[in-house]
Design a protein around this motif. Structure first.
Motif, PDB file in Angstrom:
ATOM      1  N   GLU A 109       0.833  -1.203   0.000  1.00  0.00           N
ATOM      2  CA  GLU A 109       0.000   0.000   0.000  1.00  0.00           C
ATOM      3  C   GLU A 109       0.866   1.252   0.000  1.00  0.00           C
ATOM      4  O   GLU A 109       1.799   1.372   0.788  1.00  0.00           O
ATOM      5  N   TYR A 125      -2.045   0.687  -4.881  1.00  0.00           N
ATOM      6  CA  TYR A 125      -1.837  -0.638  -4.288  1.00  0.00           C
ATOM      7  C   TYR A 125      -1.139  -1.505  -5.328  1.00  0.00           C
ATOM      8  O   TYR A 125      -1.680  -1.765  -6.398  1.00  0.00           O
ATOM      9  N   LYS A 153      -7.028 -12.758  -2.754  1.00  0.00           N
ATOM     10  CA  LYS A 153      -6.854 -11.749  -1.717  1.00  0.00           C
ATOM     11  C   LYS A 153      -7.648 -10.494  -2.058  1.00  0.00           C
ATOM     12  O   LYS A 153      -8.049 -10.287  -3.209  1.00  0.00           O
ATOM     13  N   TYR A 154      -7.840  -9.653  -1.066  1.00  0.00           N
ATOM     14  CA  TYR A 154      -8.602  -8.430  -1.269  1.00  0.00           C
ATOM     15  C   TYR A 154      -8.043  -7.336  -0.377  1.00  0.00           C
ATOM     16  O   TYR A 154      -7.409  -7.603   0.655  1.00  0.00           O
ATOM     17  N   TRP A 155      -8.263  -6.094  -0.794  1.00  0.00           N
ATOM     18  CA  TRP A 155      -7.699  -4.963  -0.045  1.00  0.00           C
ATOM     19  C   TRP A 155      -8.557  -3.728  -0.244  1.00  0.00           C
ATOM     20  O   TRP A 155      -9.126  -3.493  -1.313  1.00  0.00           O
ATOM     21  N   SER A 156      -8.629  -2.932   0.810  1.00  0.00           N
ATOM     22  CA  SER A 156      -9.208  -1.595   0.784  1.00  0.00           C
ATOM     23  C   SER A 156      -8.607  -0.826   1.949  1.00  0.00           C
ATOM     24  O   SER A 156      -8.317  -1.424   2.998  1.00  0.00           O
ATOM     25  N   LEU A 159     -10.649  -1.419   5.268  1.00  0.00           N
ATOM     26  CA  LEU A 159     -10.804  -2.703   5.948  1.00  0.00           C
ATOM     27  C   LEU A 159     -10.449  -2.575   7.431  1.00  0.00           C
ATOM     28  O   LEU A 159      -9.483  -1.899   7.802  1.00  0.00           O
ATOM     29  N   LYS A 164      -8.102  -7.698   7.433  1.00  0.00           N
ATOM     30  CA  LYS A 164      -6.798  -7.402   6.848  1.00  0.00           C
ATOM     31  C   LYS A 164      -5.971  -8.679   6.723  1.00  0.00           C
ATOM     32  O   LYS A 164      -6.064  -9.585   7.545  1.00  0.00           O
ATOM     33  N   ASP A 165      -5.171  -8.741   5.667  1.00  0.00           N
ATOM     34  CA  ASP A 165      -4.243  -9.864   5.458  1.00  0.00           C
ATOM     35  C   ASP A 165      -4.957 -11.207   5.366  1.00  0.00           C
ATOM     36  O   ASP A 165      -4.421 -12.237   5.764  1.00  0.00           O
TER      37      ASP A 165
END
Length: 202
Positions: A109, A125, A153-156, A159, A164-165
């Motif tokens: 990030e 990202y 996997k996913y990210w924002s 979150l 997370k992770d």
């Protein structure tokens, strides 16, 4: 990993089954030896623009080692910077398209700010895979990828810790549908700032 392309359709919801847009979703193969290197070269840089004193897009996702261009489409100057471990850099006060592209060699990030306009906030990202996208308004994304074993996997930036992770192990063999349901609701987004900056000459 096989050579046949499959269509992985992913839907992302929160803990109350509400569809979530603007979530980064990416698939990392367990066997990376055959993963193609499709990072954007310098002459096909990704773009993080500055429009109406905001970073556009708010979230940009790129493959690791890609280059990102930072044009300034505003009629005023901006001073873009990041102190993030994944990429620390500074583009001093500039206007137009004069800034040099920046390469993002590490995954992770990168939080963007502007020294002149404190409310400007954006994210880049960087992911270590060529298979990534952001969910649309219906919370959906489609990834075309070879058959094989992956971590999804996913990210924002919104979150909470419980999400997370996180990663979902899955085997892709032909077209597949997958739902990602978050454990917590997203954190509230920062309120939009009024464009009442006194430094109108910068």
């Amino acid at each position: 990993m096989g050579v046949y392309a499959a269509e992985l359709s992913v839907t992302v919801t929160d803990s109350k089954n509400r569809l979530l847009p603007n979530i980064v979703v990416y698939a990392e193969p367990l066997d990376k030896s055959s993963m193609p290197n499709e990072a954007a070269p310098l002459d096909h840089s990704a773009v993080m623009d500055q429009i109406h004193k905001q970073f556009v897009p708010h979230i940009l996702v790129v493959q690791k080692s890609s280059w990102v261009n930072f044009p300034n489409s505003d009629s005023i100057k901006h001073h873009v910077y990041s102190f993030s471990p994944a990429k620390s850099f500074e583009l001093r006060l500039y206007d137009g398209g004069k800034a040099k592209p920046i390469q993002f060699e590490k995954a992770g990030e990168v939080v963007l700010g502007c020294n002149i306009h404190d409310w400007m906030l954006g994210y880049i990202y960087s992911v270590d895979t060529p298979w990534f996208a952001k969910t649309n308004k219906q919370g959906a994304v489609t990834l075309d990828l070879p058959d094989g074993d992956y971590q999804l996997k996913y990210w924002s930036p919104l979150l909470q810790n419980a999400d997370k992770d996180k990663a979902i192990q899955l085997t892709v063999k032909g077209d597949k549908q997958q739902t990602i349901q978050l454990n917590d609701e997203l954190l509230p987004a920062l309120a939009d700032y009024e464009n009442n900056d006194e430094l109108t000459d910068y």
